[in-house]
Enzyme design. Structure first.
Site, PDB file in Angstrom:
ATOM      1  CB  SER A 227      -0.895   0.022   1.245  1.00 20.60           C
ATOM      2  OG  SER A 227      -1.595   1.262   1.361  1.00 20.60           O
TER       3      SER A 227
ATOM      4  CE1 TYR B 164      -4.215  -2.040   5.403  1.00 19.14           C
ATOM      5  CE2 TYR B 164      -3.434   0.145   4.782  1.00 19.14           C
ATOM      6  CZ  TYR B 164      -3.939  -1.090   4.427  1.00 19.14           C
ATOM      7  OH  TYR B 164      -4.160  -1.383   3.098  1.00 19.14           O
TER       8      TYR B 164
END
Length: 252
Positions: free
Chosen positions: A135, A148
């Site tokens: 990501s 995350y």
């Protein structure tokens, strides 16, 4: 076709980014095992080139069984796509140990041990491609995303290390770091804003290309990384974000 005769194992391939990858792989001639916790939709279940495997990827035994079932059904494994994961928002003050452990188990531990489980099958082929979905939040951060971001930064580092370790077996490993990719969840978020149209226009303006990404954009890149055309590419983190992180923000 780019992936004719190839066998791929894709985690979390039933929706979102994973579905974009699965659809493109199938269109390019691959056979695909889709591993996820939920049952696949009928369109994928009825596809002759798809094997649906329900598995809890936080369970190490289930991970190995999924790889072995894929190889037994299709005769081997050529491509592994570690896409499945979880994302939730927690402040540093509020995150619990159990929440942290769940994030790491699904986002970071499962990809490593899926690669381990798939490794003998890839070695028997004499070559292979592992694609990890990271990501842009492995490079930068949104608020309340400490766990995350840590998991995705870990994926990026692990990708490089896997490329170094597995190159001798002819196995390449790269990561895709997507930015904003359209999904049902993101659409619901935009619709929840006081002025959804203005929010959507502002979001598009963040991207030099003028739009957000689509799951098939990720699928197109995954096809290239999985194919023999990227045979000299390994250990790379490919940012796919429409130029969003290349654009410096202005103060007005």
């Amino acid at each position: 076709m780019e992936l004719d005769g190839k066998v791929a194992l894709v985690t979390g391939g039933g929706q979102g980014i994973g579905r974009g990858i699965v659809d493109r792989f199938l269109a390019e001639g691959a056979q695909v095992a889709v591993v996820q916790r939920r049952e696949l939709g009928e369109d994928l279940l009825q596809h002759p080139g798809v094997l649906g495997i329900r598995a809890d990827l936080s369970d190490a035994a289930a991970i190995r069984a999924a790889a072995d079932q894929t190889a037994a059904h299709f005769g081997g494994i050529d491509i592994l796509v570690n896409n499945a994961g979880v994302m939730f928002e927690r402040s540093i003050a509020d995150i619990t140990l159990d929440e942290w452990d769940l994030m790491m188990a699904l986002n970071l531990r499962a990809p490593l041990f899926l690669a381990q489980a798939a490794l003998p099958h890839l070695q028997r082929r004499g070559a292979g491609s592992i694609i990890n979905v990271g990501s842009i939040e492995g490079l930068s951060a949104n608020p309340l995303h400490a766990a995350y971001c840590a998991s995705k930064a870990g994926i990026h580092g692990m990708t490089r290390a896997m490329a170094v370790d597995l190159g001798k077996d002819g196995i390449r490993c790269n990561a895709i770091a997507p930015g904003w990719i359209a999904s049902e969840l993101s659409e619901n978020y935009l619709e929840s804003q006081p002025d959804a149209d203005s929010a959507r226009e502002a979001l598009n303006r963040l991207h030099p290309i003028g739009r957000v990404g689509q799951p098939t954009d990720v699928g197109d890149l995954a096809v290239f990384l999985a194919s023999d055309r990227s045979g000299f590419l390994t250990g790379e983190i490919v940012v796919l974000d429409g130029g969003r992180t290349a654009k410096l923000p202005l103060p007005f």
